[in-house]
Design a protein around this motif. Structure first.
Motif, short mmCIF file in Angstrom:
data_model
loop_
_atom_site.label_atom_id
_atom_site.label_comp_id
_atom_site.label_asym_id
_atom_site.label_seq_id
_atom_site.Cartn_x
_atom_site.Cartn_y
_atom_site.Cartn_z
N LEU A 137 -53.31 -43.71 98.78
CA LEU A 137 -51.80 -43.32 98.56
C LEU A 137 -50.69 -44.36 98.12
CD1 LEU A 137 -51.61 -39.46 99.31
CD2 LEU A 137 -52.24 -40.12 97.47
N SER A 156 -45.23 -41.73 99.91
CA SER A 156 -45.74 -41.25 99.04
C SER A 156 -45.81 -39.85 98.80
CB SER A 156 -47.58 -41.34 98.46
OG SER A 156 -48.15 -41.18 97.51
N TRP A 164 -51.91 -34.88 102.12
CA TRP A 164 -52.87 -36.17 101.46
C TRP A 164 -54.47 -35.47 102.04
CZ3 TRP A 164 -56.07 -40.19 99.90
CH2 TRP A 164 -56.70 -40.81 100.79
#
Length: 273
Positions: A196, A237, A243
């Motif tokens: 990311l 991010s 994630w």
């Protein structure tokens, strides 16, 4: 489940100058207590704490945290591999069983640093102490990393963050070719982590990331790939859980055994947890 890549620090603007203003969300202190909630929610049972500062003081800092927090199952510390007294330092640190391996921020170095004879000889000494070595580099350094790896046949190695492909631009053809070459070395493993940060932080797509995951799984195989979060850097991010769920969604295409390898067994084997 084991998260093979997290960092802890007490933020210092001078020492941690790599954390720029645009990364303001991580210009703070981060300790294991900050991970308790996501780990509890996601049933993650431990982590590998990886060096963020290049000093032996970092090893002491991480060891203190490990003594106080059971979730830290292992440490990847820092040591000067070019030090003429390296053998002495390795003997010293070998008494601290939580230290599983070492890392240097190779992404900040030119190839002549890590292709130098003294550096290569330093990495070669690690195997005598059953230590691992984490390879941290950018995608455009992979050809030189391959040259390094070719001289380290017996050393357990792991590529951090998939070798940092240029997810943002989508120019990953050369990265794919280099990953294929690197993965032919059976002693090299790979962490699915950090992607990311290499993407457009706010506008990445699942398709972009899954294409990278495909390349890693196809070349390294599920037996040499392990899950990592790159927390807290990932926070520039998305939150931790985002994630994890992304990797979990990708892993739906794997068998139960392959998922167990990705999230647990490969980490246990590699870092001798």
């Amino acid at each position: 489940m084991i998260d093979t890549h997290v960092h802890f620090w007490n933020f210092d603007a001078k020492r941690d100058s790599w954390i720029t203003e645009e990364m303001s969300i991580i210009r703070n202190d981060f300790s294991p207590k900050n991970l308790m909630r996501p780990y509890s929610e996601l049933k993650i049972t431990g982590c590998i704490a990886v060096q963020a500062n290049q000093s032996e003081e970092e090893n002491k800092f991480l060891l203190t945290l490990a003594e106080q927090n059971e979730i830290i199952k292992g440490i990847v510390g820092w040591i000067d591999l070019k030090n003429p007294n390296l053998e002495e330092r390795l003997k010293y640190w070998s008494s601290f069983k939580k230290i599983k391996g070492w890392r240097h921020v190779l992404q900040a170095e030119k190839a002549d640093f890590f292709l130098a004879k003294d550096f290569i000889n330093g990495v070669k000494k690690l195997n005598n102490y059953n230590y691992t070595y984490d390879l941290l580099c950018y995608h455009n350094q992979l050809p030189d990393i391959i040259k390094l790896v070719e001289q380290l046949d017996n050393q357990p190695l792991v590529l951090d963050h998939c070798g940092k492909p240029d997810v943002k631009s989508g120019a990953i053809k050369t990265w794919k070719e280099n990953i294929k070459t690197l993965a032919q070395k059976p002693n090299v493993n790979c962490k699915i982590s950090g992607l990311l940060v290499e993407a457009d932080w706010k506008n990445w797509t699942e398709k972009q990331l899954f294409e990278c995951f495909d390349t890693i799984i196809e070349n390294f195989g599920p037996e040499r790939v392990m899950y990592g979060s790159d927390w807290p850097v990932v926070l520039v991010s998305r939150p931790y859980n985002d994630w994890f769920h992304l990797v979990e969604k990708y892993a739906e295409r794997l068998t139960f055994q392959e998922k167990e390898n990705l999230f647990l067994k490969n980490a246990n084997r590699f870092y001798k947890i």
